[in-house]
Design an enzyme around this catalytic site. Structure first.
Site, PDB file in Angstrom:
ATOM      1  N   TYR A 231     114.678 -10.136  14.373  1.00  0.00           N
ATOM      2  CA  TYR A 231     114.763 -10.569  15.770  1.00  0.00           C
ATOM      3  C   TYR A 231     113.517 -10.134  16.534  1.00  0.00           C
ATOM      4  CZ  TYR A 231     116.154 -10.570  20.690  1.00  0.00           C
ATOM      5  OH  TYR A 231     116.186 -10.782  22.034  1.00  0.00           O
TER       6      TYR A 231
ATOM      7  N   GLU B  71     112.441 -15.793  22.865  1.00  0.00           N
ATOM      8  CA  GLU B  71     113.206 -15.148  21.812  1.00  0.00           C
ATOM      9  C   GLU B  71     113.109 -15.941  20.509  1.00  0.00           C
ATOM     10  OE1 GLU B  71     117.302 -13.165  22.724  1.00  0.00           O
ATOM     11  OE2 GLU B  71     117.709 -15.104  21.807  1.00  0.00           O
TER      12      GLU B  71
END
Lengths: 302, 378
Positions: B101, B189
């Protein structure tokens, strides 16, 4: 006595020739603020309600003595106006403009800290020290000189609270709106600290809202550093998560920034939270009474 | 403002962040054609502005073009958390070795952009943060100095051991940081950032949220707004420079100022009612804004009473009163309306309001209580 602005305030209005700038320049002058100059590039040499207008801040500060500026320019130019004010040595800059990009503000924040200047706002109503000076857009008609400090993230909600205080004959030392954006120059704790140190302030009203964790930080600060009675109000108990409630900063992200969390943090720090802005004066009176009794009882013990 | 994954990937691709090739389909046939062109297994991904699409059944693997067509048929038109899927992204499927991530948001406390990385990717990052916070690494970047190369590399080392992959990930993190600034993002993101069997590091998903305040200087991004994803009334309010959020209750609220509007809603709840909406008519006094506001609030059939709560500062009460009179003429509301106008020019406002014979109140508490009373009589 007051915080941030007072009788010694000498104000420059940036964006004085615009609709809002000219209207509020006049209002501030009428209130008794010493408005020494206005700045609008391309409009130098003119006057607005008797206030001389200059093309640049640099020119303005060489011609008049100033220590404060207020910004009414549109969002695309507001950040530059802040830099321009800080770079000529203005130590208190109040930015009224709503709609300034948050990422720009991160850079501005780092810059003003380095330069040792104070920025109030953006997206704020400014501040008023009743009987001394008004910088921004707060209506001078609702305030009354006194010893209550008011600090808030909001505009009209602040007026509501101030008006309730005034009706209850509880005047104010300074009322300050710090702004509804995510990144603002002056936070709750800066104001709480200043009110704590200000001799003319006897008690503080703090008005917060959903989003971020400034209220939680303030609660911790109050517990540690503030001896004066504080009463709070938090807006947005019924606000749904993930939605921006008007102010760019008023948003519950995931599970953080809720009104319930903020109220719990304040209560834990011993700060009563009013259920309606109109209840603030009574709760404040009660807190001030208790604080007085406490003082008396500690004195008798000694 | 939110944008779709495929739009975020266009931004990534332009910034040279590696993404798998993909194209948008609005019909099963288009999905078939695209998958056929790729001539390899694909993913069929619902394009809607909600999180957790995979769990909700909006992301599926298709072995071949025929399967892609069938899956697209299922997903298109599907309801995902209240939004209808109108587009699917057909993208080449990857053989995933690892998932991590990378995200960047504005940190309100430090007033700096914070880069967050975690080797636990592919799952809800808020869940990781809650359950295993030690698995998330954060770097607060000085907004003026920017991200240094070694800082990006240090973050990449939290994700990979192999120097080749570390270099690739560091490069992606640097580019993502540039994207954050370039498009006035409030969030960028990659979840997950993957490595595949070929050793490549690829952004398998992409999420970009834009700061509304930055849109004036982002003409290309502004065109990415998908009106299908937004509440039509919130959209109408935005066009009329009002700030509106729909809620579930039956007391319509028209207020000036965001803080006061929230407080008014809170008091509706406190005194036993349910607010139908948040609505801030803003600081200016244009009577037309009151008309637009009234129209939007009246469009909700659940509304049984409307309260107008104005504390005049810059907003002049007489302007609002004029707006109310026009709104009554134009819209002829079929529910009771109670008004409280305090502050600048309130006396003039009271005179103007005589034309419409409305119940009035003096305080914020009274206007709320009266509205609830009137709604209960309806």
């Amino acid at each position: 006595m007051s915080i941030f602005i007072n009788k010694k305030t000498k104000l420059i209005v940036q964006g004085i020739t615009g609709r809002d700038g000219s209207f509020h320049a006049e209002q501030m002058k009428k209130y008794g603020t010493e408005v020494v100059a206005g700045v609008t590039p391309g409009k130098g040499g003119t006057t607005v309600v008797g206030i001389p207008v200059f093309n640049t801040m640099e020119e303005a500060v060489t011609r008049v003595k100033a220590n404060t500026s207020v910004i009414y320019v549109p969002p695309p130019y507001a950040v530059d106006a802040i830099y321009e004010a800080v770079d000529v040595g203005i130590k208190t800059v109040v930015c009224i403009t709503e709609g300034v990009p948050a990422n720009d503000m991160m850079k501005v924040y780092a810059y003003i800290k380095e330069k040792g200047a104070r920025l109030i706002g953006p997206n704020c109503p400014g501040l008023i020290s009743p009987g001394e000076a008004k910088v921004g857009i707060m209506p001078g008609t609702i305030v009354k000189k006194g010893n209550i400090g008011v600090v808030s993230r909001s505009g009209t909600l602040t007026y509501e609270a101030i008006w309730a205080l005034t009706l209850a004959d509880m005047g104010q030392s300074t009322c300050i709106g710090i702004g509804g954006d995510q990144v603002i120059g002056t936070n709750f704790i800066d104001c709480l600290d200043a009110f704590e140190k200000d001799r003319s302030t006897k008690a503080i009203v703090m008005i917060g809202e959903i989003g971020g964790s400034d209220e939680e930080t303030a609660a911790k600060f109050i517990k540690k550093h503030v001896t004066k009675p504080v009463v709070a109000f938090i807006a947005g108990q019924t606000a749904p998560p993930g939605k921006r409630m008007g102010h760019a900063g008023a948003i519950i992200s995931g599970s953080s920034g809720t009104a319930a969390d903020k109220i719990a943090a304040l209560n834990k720090a011993g700060v009563p939270v009013a259920g309606s802005p109109t209840e603030i004066p009574d709760i404040l009176k009660d807190s001030m009474k208790k604080a007085k009794q406490k003082k008396v009882s500690t004195k008798t013990k000694k | 403002m939110k944008i779709h994954e495929y739009q975020a990937k266009e931004i990534f691709a332009e910034a040279k962040i590696p993404v798998s090739p993909g194209e948008i389909a609005t019909t099963p046939m288009e999905a078939y054609e695209i998958a056929k062109k790729f001539n390899q297994p694909v993913m069929v991904k619902a394009q809607v502005h909600v999180g957790g699409r995979g769990k909700a059944g909006g992301i599926k693997y298709a072995e071949n073009a025929e399967a892609a067509k069938i899956l697209a048929q299922q997903i298109l038109g599907m309801d995902l958390k209240g939004l209808t899927v109108k587009k699917v992204l057909i993208t080449q499927a990857e053989d995933i070795i690892s998932e991590s991530y990378v995200g960047i948001i504005l940190d309100r406390n430090t007033k700096k952009p914070v880069i967050m990385v975690s080797s636990s990717g592919g799952v809800d990052i808020e869940e990781v943060a809650a359950k295993t916070p030690e698995k998330i690494f954060r770097l607060y970047v000085d907004p003026i100095e920017g991200l240094k190369q070694y800082q990006a590399r240090n973050l990449a080392y939290k994700l990979y051991r192999d120097i080749k992959q570390v270099r690739k990930a560091a490069d992606i993190i640097s580019k993502l940081y540039d994207v954050y600034w370039k498009v006035d993002a409030s969030l960028v993101e990659i979840n997950p950032l993957i490595t595949n069997t070929g050793g490549e590091v690829i952004a398998l998903d992409a999420k970009v949220n834009i700061d509304d305040n930055g849109l004036y200087r982002q003409p290309v991004i502004a065109t990415m707004r998908d009106l299908d994803e937004e509440d039509p009334y919130e959209e109408e309010a935005r066009e009329g420079s009002l700030s509106f959020v729909k809620l579930d209750g039956y007391i319509g609220c028209i207020v000036n100022g965001a803080g006061l509007a929230m407080t008014t809603m809170d008091l509706v709840k406190r005194y036993g009612g349910e607010p139908a909406n948040f609505l801030d008519i803003g600081g200016s006094s244009n009577p037309q804004k009151v008309v637009s506001a009234m129209k939007i609030v009246l469009s909700e059939p659940k509304v049984r009473a409307i309260l107008i709560n104005i504390f005049g500062g810059i907003t002049r009460c007489d302007d609002v009163a004029n707006g109310i009179v026009i709104a009554f003429k134009e819209l002829n509301p079929n529910v009771p309306v109670v008004v409280r106008l305090t502050g600048t020019n309130e006396k003039e406002a009271a005179k103007i309001l005589k034309a419409v014979h409305l119940p009035t109140a003096n305080t914020i508490d009274d206007v709320v209580k009266k509205a609830i009373e009137l709604a209960n009589l309806e």
